[in-house]
Design a protein around this motif. Structure first.
Motif, mmCIF file in Angstrom:
data_model
loop_
_atom_site.group_PDB
_atom_site.id
_atom_site.type_symbol
_atom_site.label_atom_id
_atom_site.label_comp_id
_atom_site.label_asym_id
_atom_site.label_seq_id
_atom_site.Cartn_x
_atom_site.Cartn_y
_atom_site.Cartn_z
ATOM 1 N N VAL A 68 -4.604 4.909 9.175
ATOM 2 C CA VAL A 68 -5.557 4.320 8.068
ATOM 3 C C VAL A 68 -4.947 4.498 6.829
ATOM 4 C CG1 VAL A 68 -7.711 4.524 7.105
ATOM 5 C CG2 VAL A 68 -7.746 4.939 9.492
ATOM 6 N N ARG A 69 -4.270 5.418 6.329
ATOM 7 C CA ARG A 69 -3.652 5.510 5.141
ATOM 8 C C ARG A 69 -2.687 4.391 5.052
ATOM 9 N NH1 ARG A 69 -4.512 10.757 6.037
ATOM 10 N NH2 ARG A 69 -2.933 11.348 6.813
ATOM 11 N N ARG A 70 -2.056 4.006 6.186
ATOM 12 C CA ARG A 70 -0.940 3.008 6.179
ATOM 13 C C ARG A 70 -1.559 1.835 6.049
ATOM 14 N NH1 ARG A 70 0.786 -0.783 9.769
ATOM 15 N NH2 ARG A 70 2.759 -1.213 9.682
ATOM 16 N N HIS A 71 -2.631 1.537 6.688
ATOM 17 C CA HIS A 71 -3.541 0.265 6.343
ATOM 18 C C HIS A 71 -3.824 0.007 5.000
ATOM 19 C CE1 HIS A 71 -3.551 -0.273 10.635
ATOM 20 N NE2 HIS A 71 -4.753 0.348 10.830
ATOM 21 N N VAL A 72 -4.119 0.936 4.066
ATOM 22 C CA VAL A 72 -4.724 0.947 2.844
ATOM 23 C C VAL A 72 -3.546 0.388 2.046
ATOM 24 C CG1 VAL A 72 -5.554 2.368 1.041
ATOM 25 C CG2 VAL A 72 -6.829 2.161 2.971
ATOM 26 N N SER A 73 -2.380 1.349 2.320
ATOM 27 C CA SER A 73 -1.311 1.128 1.321
ATOM 28 C C SER A 73 -0.549 -0.199 1.916
ATOM 29 C CB SER A 73 -0.120 2.137 2.144
ATOM 30 O OG SER A 73 1.216 1.733 1.477
ATOM 31 N N LEU A 74 -0.649 -0.813 2.927
ATOM 32 C CA LEU A 74 -0.308 -2.130 3.280
ATOM 33 C C LEU A 74 -1.060 -3.313 2.510
ATOM 34 C CD1 LEU A 74 1.912 -3.404 5.070
ATOM 35 C CD2 LEU A 74 0.395 -3.551 7.124
ATOM 36 N N SER A 75 -2.309 -2.990 2.570
ATOM 37 C CA SER A 75 -3.242 -4.013 1.729
ATOM 38 C C SER A 75 -3.046 -4.136 0.347
ATOM 39 C CB SER A 75 -4.601 -3.490 1.990
ATOM 40 O OG SER A 75 -5.193 -2.633 1.300
ATOM 41 N N VAL A 76 -2.620 -3.040 -0.137
ATOM 42 C CA VAL A 76 -2.036 -3.067 -1.532
ATOM 43 C C VAL A 76 -0.626 -3.676 -1.781
ATOM 44 C CG1 VAL A 76 -1.724 -1.680 -3.725
ATOM 45 C CG2 VAL A 76 -3.590 -1.184 -2.117
ATOM 46 N N GLU A 77 0.252 -2.991 -1.162
ATOM 47 C CA GLU A 77 1.926 -3.365 -1.313
ATOM 48 C C GLU A 77 2.126 -4.735 -0.613
ATOM 49 O OE1 GLU A 77 4.135 -0.400 0.231
ATOM 50 O OE2 GLU A 77 3.098 1.026 -0.682
ATOM 51 N N LYS A 78 1.574 -5.139 0.403
ATOM 52 C CA LYS A 78 1.670 -6.370 1.311
ATOM 53 C C LYS A 78 3.059 -6.830 1.238
ATOM 54 C CE LYS A 78 -2.581 -8.336 -0.124
ATOM 55 N NZ LYS A 78 -3.544 -8.233 0.914
ATOM 56 N N ASN A 79 4.085 -5.913 1.410
ATOM 57 C CA ASN A 79 5.429 -6.200 1.541
ATOM 58 C C ASN A 79 5.984 -5.984 2.873
ATOM 59 O OD1 ASN A 79 5.413 -3.555 1.091
ATOM 60 N ND2 ASN A 79 6.796 -3.527 -0.731
ATOM 61 N N LYS A 80 5.532 -5.346 3.913
ATOM 62 C CA LYS A 80 6.063 -4.563 5.050
ATOM 63 C C LYS A 80 5.870 -5.754 6.033
ATOM 64 C CE LYS A 80 5.598 0.122 4.193
ATOM 65 N NZ LYS A 80 5.183 1.356 4.277
ATOM 66 N N LYS A 81 6.624 -5.708 6.938
ATOM 67 C CA LYS A 81 6.649 -6.811 8.379
ATOM 68 C C LYS A 81 5.375 -6.059 9.210
ATOM 69 C CE LYS A 81 9.176 -8.567 12.044
ATOM 70 N NZ LYS A 81 10.249 -8.275 13.222
ATOM 71 N N PRO A 82 4.353 -7.181 9.629
ATOM 72 C CA PRO A 82 3.274 -6.854 10.323
ATOM 73 C C PRO A 82 3.712 -6.057 11.854
ATOM 74 C CG PRO A 82 3.026 -9.030 9.489
ATOM 75 C CD PRO A 82 4.703 -8.610 9.278
ATOM 76 N N ARG A 83 3.203 -5.295 12.086
ATOM 77 C CA ARG A 83 3.510 -4.501 13.408
ATOM 78 C C ARG A 83 2.121 -4.768 14.379
ATOM 79 N NH1 ARG A 83 4.813 1.835 14.512
ATOM 80 N NH2 ARG A 83 4.830 1.754 16.600
#
Length: 144
Positions: free
Chosen positions: A48-63
């Motif tokens: 869940v922490r990864r999801h929240v981080s990804l929603s802010v940074e938006k710079n990682k490749k979707p898995r």
């Protein structure tokens, strides 16, 4: 040791079409969306922490399917609900929420039709009630 359980991500979007990995192009109705997930693996709620981080940074490749939403400029992660449990209750939670959905979204490891649901209005009270129906104390965090 990481805590484990189930969770819901609540999104808002103006309506769009996005490519979602193996699902291809998916048309999303405007409004609110609920994603039901499991945090029972080794990483627990770190997912869940990864999801929240990804929603802010938006710079990682979707898995995962939900990553395509988290990295999209069209979807805003509004809130997160977490319930601690060692039981596999995510499919029951998805069944309690149900309704208009994207077939096959977020449920490649179970027999559910979907773990992603649309609502016209903010579903936060409904999500909280679904956790309560499972007798799970729920922790909610506003993101936006």
């Amino acid at each position: 040791m990481n805590e484990k359980g189930i969770y819901c991500l609540v999104f808002r979007n103006p309506g769009t079409t996005l490519g979602i990995g193996s699902l291809g192009d998916v048309e999303f109705s405007p409004g609110w969306h609920i994603y039901v997930g499991s945090a029972l693996g080794q990483a627990g709620f770190s997912r869940v922490r990864r999801h929240v981080s990804l929603s802010v940074e938006k710079n990682k490749k979707p898995r995962w399917h939900v990553d395509y939403l988290l990295t999209s400029a069209y979807f805003e992660l509004e809130s997160v609900f977490c319930g601690k449990t060692a039981e596999r209750l995510e499919c029951i939670l998805a069944g309690l929420l149900g309704g208009e959905n994207v077939p096959g979204f977020g449920c490649s490891d179970c027999r559910c039709g979907s773990h992603f649901f649309h609502r016209d209005d903010n579903p936060e009270d409904e999500v909280r009630s679904a956790f309560e129906a499972l007798n799970l104390p729920v922790h909610m965090k506003k993101i936006k």
